[in-house]
Design a protein around this motif. Structure first.
Motif, PDB file in Angstrom:
ATOM      1  N   ASN A 192       0.829  -1.206   0.000  1.00 23.57           N
ATOM      2  CA  ASN A 192       0.000   0.000   0.000  1.00 23.57           C
ATOM      3  C   ASN A 192       0.869   1.264   0.000  1.00 23.57           C
ATOM      4  O   ASN A 192       0.601   2.232   0.706  1.00 23.57           O
ATOM      5  CB  ASN A 192      -0.946   0.011   1.203  1.00 23.57           C
ATOM      6  CG  ASN A 192      -1.950  -1.105   1.148  1.00 23.57           C
ATOM      7  OD1 ASN A 192      -2.418  -1.484   0.078  1.00 23.57           O
ATOM      8  ND2 ASN A 192      -2.292  -1.666   2.304  1.00 23.57           N
ATOM      9  N   ASN A 238       4.675  -2.418  -5.863  1.00 26.20           N
ATOM     10  CA  ASN A 238       3.763  -1.962  -4.825  1.00 26.20           C
ATOM     11  C   ASN A 238       2.558  -2.899  -4.771  1.00 26.20           C
ATOM     12  O   ASN A 238       1.815  -3.015  -5.746  1.00 26.20           O
ATOM     13  CB  ASN A 238       3.324  -0.526  -5.099  1.00 26.20           C
ATOM     14  CG  ASN A 238       2.510   0.055  -3.952  1.00 26.20           C
ATOM     15  OD1 ASN A 238       2.590  -0.421  -2.815  1.00 26.20           O
ATOM     16  ND2 ASN A 238       1.719   1.075  -4.229  1.00 26.20           N
ATOM     17  N   ILE A 240      -1.021  -3.697  -3.469  1.00 30.61           N
ATOM     18  CA  ILE A 240      -2.198  -3.003  -2.945  1.00 30.61           C
ATOM     19  C   ILE A 240      -3.160  -4.040  -2.381  1.00 30.61           C
ATOM     20  O   ILE A 240      -3.600  -4.947  -3.097  1.00 30.61           O
ATOM     21  CB  ILE A 240      -2.903  -2.181  -4.039  1.00 30.61           C
ATOM     22  CG1 ILE A 240      -1.894  -1.234  -4.724  1.00 30.61           C
ATOM     23  CG2 ILE A 240      -4.071  -1.400  -3.450  1.00 30.61           C
ATOM     24  CD1 ILE A 240      -1.295  -0.205  -3.811  1.00 30.61           C
ATOM     25  N   THR A 241      -3.485  -3.926  -1.104  1.00 32.33           N
ATOM     26  CA  THR A 241      -4.432  -4.850  -0.494  1.00 32.33           C
ATOM     27  C   THR A 241      -5.858  -4.350  -0.702  1.00 32.33           C
ATOM     28  O   THR A 241      -6.088  -3.196  -1.060  1.00 32.33           O
ATOM     29  CB  THR A 241      -4.153  -5.020   1.008  1.00 32.33           C
ATOM     30  OG1 THR A 241      -4.230  -3.737   1.652  1.00 32.33           O
ATOM     31  CG2 THR A 241      -2.763  -5.597   1.226  1.00 32.33           C
ATOM     32  N   GLN A 243      -9.156  -2.756  -0.144  1.00 28.49           N
ATOM     33  CA  GLN A 243      -9.740  -1.740   0.718  1.00 28.49           C
ATOM     34  C   GLN A 243     -10.948  -1.168  -0.003  1.00 28.49           C
ATOM     35  O   GLN A 243     -10.856  -0.797  -1.174  1.00 28.49           O
ATOM     36  CB  GLN A 243      -8.744  -0.625   1.027  1.00 28.49           C
ATOM     37  CG  GLN A 243      -7.500  -1.106   1.758  1.00 28.49           C
ATOM     38  CD  GLN A 243      -6.464  -0.015   1.886  1.00 28.49           C
ATOM     39  OE1 GLN A 243      -6.494   0.969   1.166  1.00 28.49           O
ATOM     40  NE2 GLN A 243      -5.546  -0.191   2.827  1.00 28.49           N
ATOM     41  N   SER A 330      -6.747  -0.776  10.038  1.00 28.58           N
ATOM     42  CA  SER A 330      -6.619   0.566   9.475  1.00 28.58           C
ATOM     43  C   SER A 330      -7.771   1.435   9.955  1.00 28.58           C
ATOM     44  O   SER A 330      -8.934   0.993   9.985  1.00 28.58           O
ATOM     45  CB  SER A 330      -6.616   0.520   7.946  1.00 28.58           C
ATOM     46  OG  SER A 330      -5.508  -0.206   7.463  1.00 28.58           O
ATOM     47  N   THR A 344      -2.439   3.030  10.298  1.00 28.38           N
ATOM     48  CA  THR A 344      -2.473   1.608   9.991  1.00 28.38           C
ATOM     49  C   THR A 344      -1.457   0.875  10.854  1.00 28.38           C
ATOM     50  O   THR A 344      -0.306   1.328  10.994  1.00 28.38           O
ATOM     51  CB  THR A 344      -2.153   1.345   8.515  1.00 28.38           C
ATOM     52  OG1 THR A 344      -3.148   1.960   7.693  1.00 28.38           O
ATOM     53  CG2 THR A 344      -2.135  -0.154   8.214  1.00 28.38           C
ATOM     54  N   LYS A 827      -6.497   8.755  -2.567  1.00 25.61           N
ATOM     55  CA  LYS A 827      -5.471   7.916  -1.971  1.00 25.61           C
ATOM     56  C   LYS A 827      -4.441   8.768  -1.238  1.00 25.61           C
ATOM     57  O   LYS A 827      -3.887   9.704  -1.766  1.00 25.61           O
ATOM     58  CB  LYS A 827      -4.770   7.088  -3.050  1.00 25.61           C
ATOM     59  CG  LYS A 827      -3.738   6.134  -2.494  1.00 25.61           C
ATOM     60  CD  LYS A 827      -3.128   5.331  -3.613  1.00 25.61           C
ATOM     61  CE  LYS A 827      -2.048   4.408  -3.083  1.00 25.61           C
ATOM     62  NZ  LYS A 827      -1.408   3.633  -4.155  1.00 25.61           N
ATOM     63  N   ASN A 832       6.744   6.114   2.017  1.00 25.24           N
ATOM     64  CA  ASN A 832       7.058   5.313   0.824  1.00 25.24           C
ATOM     65  C   ASN A 832       8.575   5.175   0.718  1.00 25.24           C
ATOM     66  O   ASN A 832       9.232   5.927   0.048  1.00 25.24           O
ATOM     67  CB  ASN A 832       6.474   6.005  -0.408  1.00 25.24           C
ATOM     68  CG  ASN A 832       6.635   5.174  -1.656  1.00 25.24           C
ATOM     69  OD1 ASN A 832       7.178   4.075  -1.623  1.00 25.24           O
ATOM     70  ND2 ASN A 832       6.158   5.699  -2.749  1.00 25.24           N
TER      71      ASN A 832
END
Length: 855
Positions: A192, A238, A240-241, A243, A330, A344, A827, A832
């Motif tokens: 994420n 990257n 991304i889970t 959500q 989260s 998170t 977002k 990062n």
């Protein structure tokens, strides 16, 4: 009294406002009659409905949206509680320019209005994304990345992230789970958009702990702009889970049971008004997997009087059991329209146990001995930790004008305990390795749209890594052979080590985006990074080891130019510069003698790799078919590789020649490459996708590495993927895919090739809330073979390993809850950290990924 009076007046005013709002619907005062505006949003080319497109309503001629909704899975939308009047509707979808319909009028006599189908044309420039298929896009090509929508893939259900990455264009995964992009393992893996402590311990093992059912998509960024960290010469992956932006309570349960791997995942989401909470629990367990390895090593001494002095030939069987879990929570809260906070917390835990036995044959030509003996190996590796991040975002009234302040603490630990026992020759040994990695990050990002033609992004960042490695080795003084008692072993102070490593990175960047015309766009930026490193051996160090410090500055420019050739064709030219910092595994100067005949040592004088890449990309799409083609050139200086050489060491009081691998800046590498991705629907139910990436490895050794280099030519390598998906109707979908990765060269040898094929079928029911599936990997082949070799003037070494891959498994999923979709939040940027050379063990020199994979 005065203060209380003011309080009551304020309270009365608030209730008056609420009461007034409750009496008048959307659109203002007057009559209490309210109605509905409805319709359907479709793609103008394919005529397919656009799922979850954003529909915003404004006052006619206005610029500020009043409210909005998302379309459902059939493209339908409904705006309720609408007062009669004149309005403007805006329709937006990723990859499509916003379409405006103005005016849309309702009256007292006709308060309900169905405007019918609203056709939205795809963006010709594809500045946001280009969908591979209109109905269910699996792969998307964006201006700065390729996106693989894993939730659309039926064959990865019940697997883990490694299974997903094997199918992502430009990405390859070897038998040990090591990930590379375009053949380069110098990548940064994020979750994420943020780093994870689990990746610092072991990237390969951490990826196996994440169930595929947790993953929404995977982004591959090959030419990052200056706003990304300079680390990672091959780019960024990257993960991304899943959500969801919903109001109400919802959740899902999914998993798989198979002959090799079992997975489970559950999540629950709660959202009301401006508060949302998401919880996710997932884990996996693999049945014991036994791999078989034939190992051959011939060590030669350059002395002409004894050209050959040692030969090792052994056969080993190792059984590995793996487990892993990844859990997260989260919290997101919109204070108001301009301020947002989020946090998170992610917890991970995993490990693997290994039990092995070996038959060994050793010939020592110096002592004229020929010995056969047995060995027993046991090891237990555990790793885990947490990531805790917090973000604050402030938005100004001007759309896109905002700043974000973020912080993160990542903690990870790895423990590796092993016991080697032999019936003869080799010394029995026990090792305990504890590694700790703490990483603290703070950053600030600012975005300002100066005009429609120009946008400015700027920010600063600090990363502070504090690592330690405590490595204790114990030897058997009794020579007890296979029955030796490990509790009687004594500490080997010479080979044990305790090491501290600190790294601090300070960075600042600025990026400008120009929309020069309808055909041209430009993205340019500059990043500055200062790196400070300190390493210190603790206790009684090995001879010659002293503390060291170094620091260096790096300037990172980036440039991307994109031109629209036609309504369906885009070409892009980009330049990027990246660095790859060595971390503790490569810098730790202690000699690792856990395998006495194949030793390893770090090099504190290593400099970072610096790579520069120029890429030309062409993209075109016709209806649901897409072609993406890239050619690129990458030059890497300060190339970091391990060099194996023959040295003389003492074993059981005797001097014996052994191999010792030292990490060095071996020289430079010039690489030309080309990648292709295509998707086509020859007829409606069938979709065929494929990708090929071919590149060269052409090292130029320098300095002392010249005498040890054996691969100095130009070598062509590739990885390829092909899949076919067929929709039988009635919610039944089948898919087959095959992967082929060639052997990867290094300056002294090669790593194994890899290939596999998978078949799967899935049936959805209960309005697609539930599904059952069946997957099989290599159904007609029980094992896959992996061959590896190293060759130098003094060493000839090879290993041939057979790993079990054939598997059969059942998958399931079920979604529950009654929810209402709301406008998705923008977002958040957040932390990062795109750095550190992949393969680092972060906390120490022990650990390992073992073999195996799949289901």
């Amino acid at each position: 009294m005065i203060k209380m009076k003011r309080f009551y007046i304020l309270l009365f005013f608030c209730f008056s406002v609420l009461a007034a709002n409750a009496q008048i619907g959307l659109g203002g005062g007057g009559s209490s009659i309210v109605g509905r505006i409805s319709g359907k949003v479709i793609d103008s080319l394919t005529k397919k409905p656009l799922e979850y497109a954003t529909v915003s309503i404004y006052r006619s001629g206005g610029s500020a949206p009043i409210t909005g909704v998302l379309t459902d899975e059939k493209g339908n939308f409904k705006l309720d509680n609408i007062k009669p009047g004149a309005y403007k509707l805006g329709f937006s979808y990723i990859g499509y320019p916003t379409k405006i319909v103005d005016p849309v009028t309702t009256t007292l006599s006709k308060p309900d209005l169905n405007i019918g189908d609203v056709s939205v044309a795809p963006s010709a420039q594809a500045l946001k994304e280009v969908q591979v298929t209109a109905a269910a896009p699996l792969v998307e090509n964006r201006i700065d990345k390729i996106v693989y929508n894993a939730e659309k893939d039926i064959t990865t259900a019940g697997g883990n992230v490694s299974d997903i990455l094997r199918k992502v264009p430009l990405v390859s995964v070897d038998m040990d789970g090591n990930v590379s992009v375009r053949g380069d393992q110098n990548i940064r893996v994020l979750i994420n958009g943020k780093p994870s402590g689990a990746m610092a311990a072991s990237v390969a093992d951490a990826l196996r702990t994440i169930p595929a059912d947790q993953v929404k998509s995977v982004e591959v960024i090959t030419s990052p702009s200056a706003k990304y960290d300079a680390e990672g010469s091959a780019g960024i992956i990257n993960i991304i889970t899943k959500q969801k932006n919903m109001s109400g309570v919802s959740g899902s349960v999914s998993g798989g049971v198979g002959t090799r791997q079992n997975n489970g995942n559950a999540n629950i989401n709660f959202s009301k008004n401006r508060l949302s909470l998401s919880l996710n629990l997932g884990g996996n367990y693999t049945w014991p997997q036994t791999s078989k390895t034939d190992f051959y090593q011939r060590i030669q001494n350059p002395d002409a009087e004894r050209p050959q002095d040692l030969l090792n030939d052994n056969y080993a069987e190792n059984t590995v059991k793996r487990y892993g879990t990844m859990n997260s929570a989260s919290l997101n809260y919109d204070i108001n329209n301009y301020n947002n906070i989020s946090s998170t917390f992610r917890f991970n835990q995993g490990g693997f146990n290994l039990d092995g036995n070996s038959d060994n044959h050793q010939i020592n030509y110096l002592s004229d001995t020929d010995v056969r003996f047995q060995g027993i190996t046991t090891s237990k590796t555990t790793f885990g930790g947490f990531d805790w991040s917090a973000d604050y975002t402030h938005k100004f009234k001007k759309e896109g004008h905002e700043y974000t302040v973020s912080g993160q603490w990542s903690h990870s630990s790895i423990k590796n305990n092993y016991l080697y026992r032999y019936s003869a020759v080799n010394p029995n040994q026990r090792g305990d390795n504890d590694g700790i990695n703490n990483e603290y990050t703070i950053q600030a990002d600012y975005t300002l749209p100066i005009s429609k033609l120009l946008k400015l992004e700027a920010g600063g960042k600090g990363i502070f890594r504090r690592l330690s490695s405590d490595y204790n080795i114990f030897n058997d003084p009794t020579g007890g052979g296979l029955n030796a008692d490990p509790n009687s072993f004594i500490l080997d102070a010479t080979n044990s080590n305790d090491y501290k490593y600190d790294q601090s990175v300070y960075a600042g960047y600025s990026v400008l985006t120009f929309n020069l015309s309808d055909k041209y766009s430009l993205l340019t930026g500059l990043r500055y990074e200062h790196t400070a490193i300190d390493g210190e051996p603790i206790g009684t160090p090995q001879e010659g080891l002293v503390p060291f410090s170094s620091d260096y500055n790096t300037f990172i420019p980036s440039l991307t130019i994109q031109r629209k050739l036609s309504a369906t064709q885009t070409v892009k030219l980009s330049y990027s510069k990246r660095i790859q910092r060595p971390s503790l595994q490569f810098l730790n100067p202690y000699i690792n003698r856990s395998n006495i005949f194949s030793q390893q040592v770090g090099n504190p004088e290593l400099e970072p790799e610096v790579s520069q890449t120029v890429e030309l990309n062409y993209n075109t799409f016709i209806k649901s078919s897409v072609i993406n083609l890239s050619v690129y050139y990458k030059h890497t200086s300060g190339l970091i590789e391990g060099l194996a050489e023959t040295v003389t060491d003492e074993i059981n009081g005797n001097e014996v020649d052994v191999t010792r691998t030292t990490f060095q800046n071996v020289g430079s590498n010039k690489s030309w490459g080309a990648s292709f991705f295509g998707s086509v629907n020859p007829f409606k139910p069938l979709t065929i996708r494929g990708s090929v990436n071919a590149y060269t490895y052409s090292p130029v050794p320098q300095g002392s590495s010249v005498q040890f280099a054996t691969n100095t030519g130009t070598y062509v390598m590739l990885n390829a993927f092909l899949s076919a998906q067929y929709d039988f109707g009635k919610n039944i979908i089948a898919e087959a895919f095959v992967i082929q990765n060639s052997a990867r060269r290094n300056i002294q040898g090669s790593n194994p090739a890899f290939s596999m094929y998978v078949l799967g079928i899935k049936k959805q029911f209960w309005d697609k809330k539930a599904s059952l599936g069946f997957n099989t990997v290599q159904p007609f082949q029980e094992h896959l073979s992996f061959n590896q070799f190293i060759k130098t003037p003094t060493l000839d070494q090879s290993s041939k390993t057979k790993v079990p891959f054939r598997s059969f498994g059942l998958t399931f999923s079920y979604s529950f809850g009654k929810v209402k979709f709301t406008n998705p939040q923008q977002k958040k940027k957040g932390v990062n950290n795109d750095d550190l050379k992949q393969g680092d063990q972060g906390g120490g020199m022990g650990g390992g990924s073992g073999t195996g994979g799949g289901r």
